[in-house]
Motif scaffolding. Structure first.
Motif: not given
Length: 106
Positions: A12, A38, A41-42, A44
């Motif tokens: 991500s 992204s 998400a990365s 997280y």
């Protein structure tokens, strides 16, 4: 599970960094949306991986994956330099990532 989450977080991170190139300062809608998703998400997934992995190891692997992935894709997509010293430097980062994985005791 932590290593899998970290791997996906690293992927991500690569998408995040590449999308920065394409969003042109957040002036293009879809690349900007990809950047935000992204990136979120990365972070997280990195956070989730820290529940089972040491922070120093996880952060080094995460940033290393991002650096290697973006450097290699920069060579492929943007015709960036592929000089021997640059490729050797990328290989040293990969060796470092593998070393961190191999020395991690669960």
């Amino acid at each position: 599970m932590g290593w899998l989450l970290l791997f996906i977080a690293g992927c991500s991170e690569i998408i995040f960094a590449l999308s920065l190139k394409y969003n042109e300062g957040f002036t293009r809608l879809w690349p900007s949306i990809v950047t935000m998703i992204s990136g979120g998400a990365s972070f997280y997934l990195l956070m989730l991986s820290l529940k089972t992995l040491p922070v120093g190891t996880a952060y080094a692997v995460w940033t290393g994956m991002g650096a290697v992935g973006v450097a290699i894709l920069g060579i492929i997509l943007f015709k960036e330099s592929a000089e021997l010293v640059r490729l050797a430097s990328i290989m040293m980062i990969i060796i470092g990532i593998v070393g961190l994985k191999l020395t991690h005791v669960e």
